[in-house]
Design a protein around this motif. Structure first.
Motif, PDB file in Angstrom:
ATOM      1  N   THR A  63     -18.683  51.548 -13.472  1.00 35.80           N
ATOM      2  CA  THR A  63     -17.645  51.175 -14.842  1.00 35.80           C
ATOM      3  C   THR A  63     -18.540  52.645 -15.534  1.00 35.80           C
ATOM      4  OG1 THR A  63     -18.796  49.187 -13.805  1.00 35.80           O
ATOM      5  CG2 THR A  63     -17.890  49.399 -15.965  1.00 35.80           C
ATOM      6  N   ALA A 110     -14.290  46.761 -21.057  1.00 38.52           N
ATOM      7  CA  ALA A 110     -15.462  46.396 -18.890  1.00 38.52           C
ATOM      8  C   ALA A 110     -16.380  46.440 -18.247  1.00 38.52           C
ATOM      9  CB  ALA A 110     -14.542  48.233 -19.356  1.00 38.52           C
ATOM     10  N   TYR A 111     -17.007  45.848 -19.303  1.00 42.03           N
ATOM     11  CA  TYR A 111     -18.510  45.519 -18.998  1.00 42.03           C
ATOM     12  C   TYR A 111     -18.679  44.554 -19.170  1.00 42.03           C
ATOM     13  CZ  TYR A 111     -19.957  50.627 -20.068  1.00 42.03           C
ATOM     14  OH  TYR A 111     -19.740  52.051 -19.697  1.00 42.03           O
TER      15      TYR A 111
END
Length: 267
Positions: A9, A104-105
């Motif tokens: 990521t 995204a995390y």
């Protein structure tokens, strides 16, 4: 997220955030060409510092959560450097890649903190616009539009992140339940295997006992057969001895008869 997930990521977000900061840098250079002011130079320096800090954060902490926090922080610094020293309205859109990177995390705290930072930076930006420009209907409309978009984006990113986090938790719970069911099935299979092993051992014991019985029976039959042979041989010897006695008796009888006959003739 584990180390492997953070590494993947962070690598992807490095590309996204670097492109975003590069766009900010281009906007800062365009602002400098227009104004030729010291503030524009300061803005460019702050944006460049944010870009350099983001790259070094990824190189040092690319497999850790700290890397994500530092990358997003340096991106926010670059965004701050652009927004505080500019009076343009369209540049607020550079906040969107940063907020999407927070999503995204799958960390709701990062998304909330990111939205708060973006809103505060834009408040400062709008105050400066109102001070340096004549506050007319057009400026009021632009400020209202920016506020509306930022609020909608904040609500959307927070709600979506919360849903994704919840779905991820539900998926993990489902996987955990499947693992528990698999462990229970494995335990039952182990118990069945133990019972089969016990049954096999019991059958093996019975088989060994039966084999011993067969061997004992075979030995007994052999001994009986040998005893029968010995008895038959003894009977045969007895019979032969009887025949010899009978023969000797007959011979003795003839000799006696001959002796009596010879005695009669002598008279």
């Amino acid at each position: 997220m584990n180390t492997k997930q953070y590494k993947k990521t962070n690598g992807l977000m490095l590309i996204v955030l670097s492109l975003c900061i590069f766009g900010m840098l281009v906007s800062g250079l365009g602002n400098y060409q227009t104004t030729q002011s010291t503030e524009s130079i300061v803005s460019i320096v702050i944006i460049a510092i944010g870009l350099i800090g983001e790259v070094f954060s990824h190189l040092i902490f690319k497999e850790r959560k700290m890397g994500a926090i530092l990358m997003l922080s340096f991106s926010a610094i670059s965004y701050l450097g652009l927004m505080v020293f500019s009076t343009k309205t369209g540049i607020y859109v550079y906040a969107f890649p940063i907020l999407f990177a927070c999503m995204a995390y799958l960390n709701i705290k990062l998304v909330v903190i990111g939205n708060i930072e973006v809103i505060l930076i834009n408040v400062v930006h709008m105050v400066r616009m109102a001070l340096e420009r004549d506050f007319d209907q057009t400026l009021g409309h632009e400020i209202f539009l920016v506020c509306l978009v930022l609020v909608l984006v904040a609500l959307t990113t927070i709600v979506i992140t919360r849903l994704l986090t919840q779905f991820n938790k539900e998926n993990l719970d489902s996987v955990r339940e499947v693992n528990l069911a698999q462990e229970a099935a494995n335990e039952r299979m182990r118990q069945v295997a133990d019972k089969l092993s016990e049954a096999f051992e019991s059958s093996n014991t019975v088989f060994n006992t039966l084999n011993q019985c067969i061997e004992v029976n075979d030995t007994s039959m052999t001994e009986i057969a040998n005893a029968i042979d010995s008895t038959a041989e003894a009977v045969q010897n007895q019979s032969e001895m009887c025949m010899d006695i009978h023969t000797q008796t007959e011979a003795t009888k003839h000799e006696i008869s001959d002796m009596i006959h010879a005695s009669d003739e002598a008279k």
